[in-house]
Design an enzyme around this catalytic site. Sequence first.
Site, PDB file in Angstrom:
ATOM      1  N   ASN A   7      17.535  44.943  19.439  1.00 35.49           N
ATOM      2  CA  ASN A   7      17.152  44.091  20.555  1.00 35.49           C
ATOM      3  C   ASN A   7      15.630  44.159  20.712  1.00 35.49           C
ATOM      4  OD1 ASN A   7      16.355  43.383  23.227  1.00 35.49           O
ATOM      5  ND2 ASN A   7      18.496  43.386  23.829  1.00 35.49           N
ATOM      6  N   HIS A  10      11.833  43.848  24.384  1.00 40.42           N
ATOM      7  CA  HIS A  10      10.684  44.542  24.969  1.00 40.42           C
ATOM      8  C   HIS A  10       9.390  44.378  24.175  1.00 40.42           C
ATOM      9  CE1 HIS A  10      13.065  45.623  28.227  1.00 40.42           C
ATOM     10  NE2 HIS A  10      13.909  46.337  27.514  1.00 40.42           N
ATOM     11  N   HIS A  43      17.729  38.601  24.647  1.00 46.88           N
ATOM     12  CA  HIS A  43      18.348  38.164  25.905  1.00 46.88           C
ATOM     13  C   HIS A  43      17.462  37.087  26.513  1.00 46.88           C
ATOM     14  CE1 HIS A  43      20.222  39.588  30.008  1.00 46.88           C
ATOM     15  NE2 HIS A  43      20.280  38.271  29.850  1.00 46.88           N
ATOM     16  N   ARG A  45      16.851  35.446  29.457  1.00 46.37           N
ATOM     17  CA  ARG A  45      17.198  35.553  30.883  1.00 46.37           C
ATOM     18  C   ARG A  45      16.805  34.285  31.605  1.00 46.37           C
ATOM     19  NH1 ARG A  45      18.025  41.363  32.256  1.00 46.37           N
ATOM     20  NH2 ARG A  45      18.386  40.593  34.343  1.00 46.37           N
ATOM     21  N   ARG A  49      11.830  36.491  31.827  1.00 48.25           N
ATOM     22  CA  ARG A  49      10.857  37.575  32.045  1.00 48.25           C
ATOM     23  C   ARG A  49      10.312  38.156  30.742  1.00 48.25           C
ATOM     24  NH1 ARG A  49      14.632  42.373  34.442  1.00 48.25           N
ATOM     25  NH2 ARG A  49      15.130  40.773  35.958  1.00 48.25           N
ATOM     26  N   GLU A  70      21.985  37.250  23.805  1.00 51.58           N
ATOM     27  CA  GLU A  70      22.599  37.729  25.046  1.00 51.58           C
ATOM     28  C   GLU A  70      22.254  36.733  26.131  1.00 51.58           C
ATOM     29  OE1 GLU A  70      20.970  41.524  25.954  1.00 51.58           O
ATOM     30  OE2 GLU A  70      21.849  42.478  24.219  1.00 51.58           O
ATOM     31  N   THR A 101      20.228  44.946  32.327  1.00 58.10           N
ATOM     32  CA  THR A 101      21.613  44.590  32.631  1.00 58.10           C
ATOM     33  C   THR A 101      22.323  45.815  33.198  1.00 58.10           C
ATOM     34  OG1 THR A 101      21.457  43.247  30.638  1.00 58.10           O
ATOM     35  CG2 THR A 101      23.618  43.408  31.681  1.00 58.10           C
ATOM     36  N   GLU A 151      31.558  43.962  23.630  1.00 59.43           N
ATOM     37  CA  GLU A 151      30.537  44.992  23.453  1.00 59.43           C
ATOM     38  C   GLU A 151      30.751  45.988  24.582  1.00 59.43           C
ATOM     39  OE1 GLU A 151      26.453  43.817  22.732  1.00 59.43           O
ATOM     40  OE2 GLU A 151      25.725  45.642  23.698  1.00 59.43           O
ATOM     41  N   HIS A 191      23.637  49.595  24.905  1.00 56.05           N
ATOM     42  CA  HIS A 191      22.910  49.820  26.161  1.00 56.05           C
ATOM     43  C   HIS A 191      22.578  51.298  26.331  1.00 56.05           C
ATOM     44  CE1 HIS A 191      21.244  49.074  30.063  1.00 56.05           C
ATOM     45  NE2 HIS A 191      21.364  47.788  29.807  1.00 56.05           N
TER      46      HIS A 191
HETATM   47  N1  PXP Z   1      23.478  45.273  24.769  1.00 55.44           N
HETATM   48  C1  PXP Z   1      23.386  44.488  25.870  1.00 55.44           C
HETATM   49  C2  PXP Z   1      24.515  43.584  26.207  1.00 55.44           C
HETATM   50  C3  PXP Z   1      22.222  44.500  26.670  1.00 55.44           C
HETATM   51  O1  PXP Z   1      22.157  43.716  27.757  1.00 55.44           O
HETATM   52  C4  PXP Z   1      21.140  45.326  26.276  1.00 55.44           C
HETATM   53  C5  PXP Z   1      19.884  45.295  27.078  1.00 55.44           C
HETATM   54  O2  PXP Z   1      19.294  44.050  26.964  1.00 55.44           O
HETATM   55  C6  PXP Z   1      21.279  46.106  25.122  1.00 55.44           C
HETATM   56  C7  PXP Z   1      22.469  46.079  24.409  1.00 55.44           C
HETATM   57  C8  PXP Z   1      20.192  47.004  24.654  1.00 55.44           C
HETATM   58  O3  PXP Z   1      19.988  48.006  25.581  1.00 55.44           O
HETATM   59  P1  PXP Z   1      18.793  49.040  25.386  1.00 55.44           P
HETATM   60  O4  PXP Z   1      17.530  48.246  25.472  1.00 55.44           O
HETATM   61  O5  PXP Z   1      18.991  49.993  26.501  1.00 55.44           O
HETATM   62  O6  PXP Z   1      18.969  49.655  24.029  1.00 55.44           O
END
Ligand code: PXP
Length: 245
Positions: A7, A10, A43, A45, A49, A70, A101, A151, A191
Amino acid sequence: MVKLGVNIDHVATVRQARRTIEPDPVAAAVLVELAGGDGITVHLREDRRHINDRDVDILRQVVRTKLNLEMSIAPSIVKIACRIKPDQVTLVPEKRQEITTEGGLNVSGQLKKIKKTVKTLQKKGIVVSLFIAAEKKQIEAASKTGAEFIELHTGRYANMKSKKTADKELRVLAIGAVLAKSLGLRVNAGHGLTYLNTRELVETVPYLEELNIGHSIVSKAVLVGMENAVLEMKELINSCQQGDN
Ligand code: PXP
């Protein structure tokens, strides 16, 4: 072998801190793939953001592995997904005020709406995953939506402060995975996963196909580079004795 979806939200968070053009999440996606990442997750959003419309448009053209979008079930975002056609959509709950999330999607409480969204996306050839807590009620509801994947939300496991409570959460996740599999669902997880807590998860929870990991990999990438950060996580996952072996 459990796959790694990275992901890259960031990377875009850093860009948005200055509303500039760098660092570019598209460049990050290319580096993730070169390092052996199995997929790119972003994601989109509603408040944009971090990841924005331009990013998903270009990522759709550039990503060669798998693009997992996402998103919430908001009609305006569903419309974008139907146009972009990512390989997979993961439906998540979304609140404006949250930092990330927070909980899983309440599938049982809005079954009709989610079923309809799943169908709309699948009609476009998109595979659908539902981000849910490992609760019987939610897993059973997910199996009624027609979605191919769930998931499992690993946030609670990741936040546990003691081994005892973390182990308890792992058992909950494992039971959830077994139930999901028995109902014909395929199982991803994500997550809050890090270089420290991923091994136990993979070695305890059966049937995992893919992990989606963001913050921890991007944090390491800031210090050691994206390729090193992805490689290290790939090696870690590949060295695990998988839970269903
Ligand atoms: N899976 C989902 C569904 C999420 O919403 C997120 C955060 O955007 C992640 C995985 C990744 O989470 P993390 O950034 O904490 O690894």
